[in-house]
Scaffold this motif. Structure first.
Motif, PDB file in Angstrom:
ATOM      1  N   ASP A 160     -63.826 -59.043   3.673  1.00 15.38           N
ATOM      2  CA  ASP A 160     -64.984 -59.520   2.909  1.00 15.38           C
ATOM      3  C   ASP A 160     -64.580 -59.713   1.439  1.00 15.38           C
ATOM      4  OD1 ASP A 160     -67.426 -59.771   1.483  1.00 15.38           O
ATOM      5  OD2 ASP A 160     -68.491 -58.697   3.053  1.00 15.38           O
ATOM      6  N   GLU A 161     -64.569 -60.963   0.997  1.00 12.65           N
ATOM      7  CA  GLU A 161     -64.093 -61.268  -0.356  1.00 12.65           C
ATOM      8  C   GLU A 161     -65.069 -60.843  -1.445  1.00 12.65           C
ATOM      9  OE1 GLU A 161     -63.101 -65.389  -0.435  1.00 12.65           O
ATOM     10  OE2 GLU A 161     -61.332 -65.152   0.862  1.00 12.65           O
ATOM     11  N   SER A 162     -66.294 -60.474  -1.061  1.00 12.18           N
ATOM     12  CA  SER A 162     -67.253 -60.004  -2.069  1.00 12.18           C
ATOM     13  C   SER A 162     -67.018 -58.544  -2.437  1.00 12.18           C
ATOM     14  CB  SER A 162     -68.682 -60.175  -1.547  1.00 12.18           C
ATOM     15  OG  SER A 162     -68.967 -59.262  -0.497  1.00 12.18           O
ATOM     16  N   LEU A 163     -66.162 -57.859  -1.674  1.00 16.74           N
ATOM     17  CA  LEU A 163     -65.866 -56.448  -1.931  1.00 16.74           C
ATOM     18  C   LEU A 163     -64.564 -56.320  -2.702  1.00 16.74           C
ATOM     19  CD1 LEU A 163     -66.775 -55.035   1.611  1.00 16.74           C
ATOM     20  CD2 LEU A 163     -68.208 -55.038  -0.453  1.00 16.74           C
ATOM     21  N   HIS A 164     -64.553 -55.379  -3.652  1.00 15.41           N
ATOM     22  CA  HIS A 164     -63.398 -55.212  -4.536  1.00 15.41           C
ATOM     23  C   HIS A 164     -62.896 -53.772  -4.503  1.00 15.41           C
ATOM     24  CE1 HIS A 164     -65.812 -58.628  -6.114  1.00 15.41           C
ATOM     25  NE2 HIS A 164     -64.614 -59.194  -6.178  1.00 15.41           N
ATOM     26  N   ASP A 165     -61.712 -53.586  -5.027  1.00 20.16           N
ATOM     27  CA  ASP A 165     -61.078 -52.271  -5.035  1.00 20.16           C
ATOM     28  C   ASP A 165     -62.012 -51.217  -5.634  1.00 20.16           C
ATOM     29  OD1 ASP A 165     -58.886 -50.428  -4.726  1.00 20.16           O
ATOM     30  OD2 ASP A 165     -58.616 -50.548  -6.898  1.00 20.16           O
ATOM     31  N   GLY A 166     -62.204 -50.118  -4.901  1.00 16.87           N
ATOM     32  CA  GLY A 166     -63.048 -49.023  -5.368  1.00 16.87           C
ATOM     33  C   GLY A 166     -64.506 -49.142  -4.978  1.00 16.87           C
ATOM     34  N   ASP A 167     -64.905 -50.246  -4.343  1.00 18.49           N
ATOM     35  CA  ASP A 167     -66.309 -50.425  -3.967  1.00 18.49           C
ATOM     36  C   ASP A 167     -66.728 -49.446  -2.872  1.00 18.49           C
ATOM     37  OD1 ASP A 167     -66.881 -52.408  -5.747  1.00 18.49           O
ATOM     38  OD2 ASP A 167     -66.766 -54.073  -4.313  1.00 18.49           O
ATOM     39  N   ASN A 168     -68.012 -49.127  -2.890  1.00 19.56           N
ATOM     40  CA  ASN A 168     -68.631 -48.289  -1.858  1.00 19.56           C
ATOM     41  C   ASN A 168     -69.365 -49.171  -0.859  1.00 19.56           C
ATOM     42  OD1 ASN A 168     -67.901 -45.861  -3.287  1.00 19.56           O
ATOM     43  ND2 ASN A 168     -69.599 -46.274  -4.678  1.00 19.56           N
ATOM     44  N   VAL A 169     -69.197 -48.861   0.423  1.00 20.77           N
ATOM     45  CA  VAL A 169     -69.798 -49.661   1.486  1.00 20.77           C
ATOM     46  C   VAL A 169     -70.546 -48.746   2.446  1.00 20.77           C
ATOM     47  CG1 VAL A 169     -69.376 -51.305   3.355  1.00 20.77           C
ATOM     48  CG2 VAL A 169     -67.916 -51.337   1.308  1.00 20.77           C
ATOM     49  N   LEU A 170     -71.809 -49.066   2.692  1.00 19.96           N
ATOM     50  CA  LEU A 170     -72.619 -48.322   3.650  1.00 19.96           C
ATOM     51  C   LEU A 170     -72.425 -48.921   5.039  1.00 19.96           C
ATOM     52  CD1 LEU A 170     -74.947 -46.240   4.240  1.00 19.96           C
ATOM     53  CD2 LEU A 170     -76.532 -48.148   3.851  1.00 19.96           C
ATOM     54  N   VAL A 171     -72.207 -48.053   6.040  1.00 20.07           N
ATOM     55  CA  VAL A 171     -72.097 -48.497   7.432  1.00 20.07           C
ATOM     56  C   VAL A 171     -72.943 -47.566   8.290  1.00 20.07           C
ATOM     57  CG1 VAL A 171     -70.571 -48.987   9.381  1.00 20.07           C
ATOM     58  CG2 VAL A 171     -69.723 -49.288   7.031  1.00 20.07           C
ATOM     59  N   ILE A 172     -73.950 -48.113   8.956  1.00 21.26           N
ATOM     60  CA  ILE A 172     -74.773 -47.294   9.857  1.00 21.26           C
ATOM     61  C   ILE A 172     -74.132 -47.320  11.232  1.00 21.26           C
ATOM     62  CG2 ILE A 172     -77.057 -46.878  10.808  1.00 21.26           C
ATOM     63  CD1 ILE A 172     -76.835 -46.574   7.749  1.00 21.26           C
ATOM     64  N   SER A 173     -73.792 -46.133  11.732  1.00 20.27           N
ATOM     65  CA  SER A 173     -72.995 -46.025  12.952  1.00 20.27           C
ATOM     66  C   SER A 173     -73.725 -45.217  14.025  1.00 20.27           C
ATOM     67  CB  SER A 173     -71.640 -45.401  12.612  1.00 20.27           C
ATOM     68  OG  SER A 173     -70.759 -45.471  13.712  1.00 20.27           O
ATOM     69  N   HIS A 174     -72.956 -44.816  15.055  1.00 18.05           N
ATOM     70  CA  HIS A 174     -73.499 -44.152  16.241  1.00 18.05           C
ATOM     71  C   HIS A 174     -72.682 -42.912  16.574  1.00 18.05           C
ATOM     72  CE1 HIS A 174     -76.136 -47.587  17.247  1.00 18.05           C
ATOM     73  NE2 HIS A 174     -75.151 -48.327  16.757  1.00 18.05           N
ATOM     74  N   GLY A 175     -73.291 -42.010  17.348  1.00 16.63           N
ATOM     75  CA  GLY A 175     -72.690 -40.712  17.616  1.00 16.63           C
ATOM     76  C   GLY A 175     -71.335 -40.769  18.288  1.00 16.63           C
TER      77      GLY A 175
END
Length: 218
Positions: A160-175
């Motif tokens: 993803d080119e909109s994300l840069h070094d050090g960025d925080n990304v939320l990911v909703i996942s599963h058990g």
């Protein structure tokens, strides 16, 4: 080198969670406890500036993501990006089946009784293979099918080119996905006999596309 900080949150409690049913690509709504739990983790992460937000395209994950983002005070992201790659393991014929019954049927032909016994003697990946073998329709994912899909999800974030070094990304996942990630990448650092709680936080680093585990089930 680009490092992305991934905040993996397990979705809030659902009715299938209460009923102890396998819930992979199938879905049931968040309970009130699940909604409250999503708000709680959202408040814990309220001061974390997220540059991106992803979730599986299941209703429970999307609902959890929207609640978490609504609580955030420092991000401009209001809606997550639903991605099919981040769905839970697909259980095929056993979707919606009582969890203990399904794993008994998968374990039985191998002289075992349940999921923990499969994992103790073999591995989480073997459990996926055994369930596919037990599926009369052969639709459940084996470990190769599962990881091919999940890996595409992380590759999507990494590219993803909109994300840069050090960025925080939320990911909703599963058990089961969180357990599988820990089994594959955490090098035995955690007791995986305890399932990650609904609304819990697991942190990863994505270093030039390679996964590193920071913490689990906080």
């Amino acid at each position: 080198m680009r490092v992305l900080n991934l905040y993996l949150v397990r979705h809030g409690q659902t009715y299938y969670n209460i009923f102890n049913k396998l819930q992979g690509w199938s879905n049931s709504p968040l309970t009130q406890r699940g909604i409250d739990g999503a708000k709680d983790i959202g408040q814990r992460l309220a001061e974390v500036p997220f540059a991106g937000a992803f979730c599986s395209d299941t209703g429970r994950a999307i609902a959890t993501a929207k609640i978490v983002l609504a609580e955030n005070q420092v991000s401009n992201i209001k809606d997550p990006k639903p991605v099919s790659y981040f769905r839970e393991e697909f259980y095929g014929y056993y979707e919606g089946t009582d969890m203990n019954q399904a794993w008994y049927l998968a374990a039985g032909p191998h002289g075992l009784k349940n999921f923990p016994q499969i994992v103790e003697k073999y591995s989480f990946d073997t459990a996926k293979d055994f369930l596919k073998e037990a599926d009369p329709f052969g639709l459940a994912e084996n470990h190769e099918e599962y990881w091919n899909r999940i890996d595409q999800g992380f590759a999507l974030i990494s590219s993803d080119e909109s994300l840069h070094d050090g960025d925080n990304v939320l990911v909703i996942s599963h058990g089961n996905t969180l357990l599988s990630l820990m089994d594959r990448y955490a090098a035995g650092r955690y007791d995986l006999s305890e399932r990650p709680a609904n609304g819990s936080l697991t942190k990863l680093r994505l270093v030039d596309g390679q996964i590193e585990v920071v913490s689990y089930n906080e």
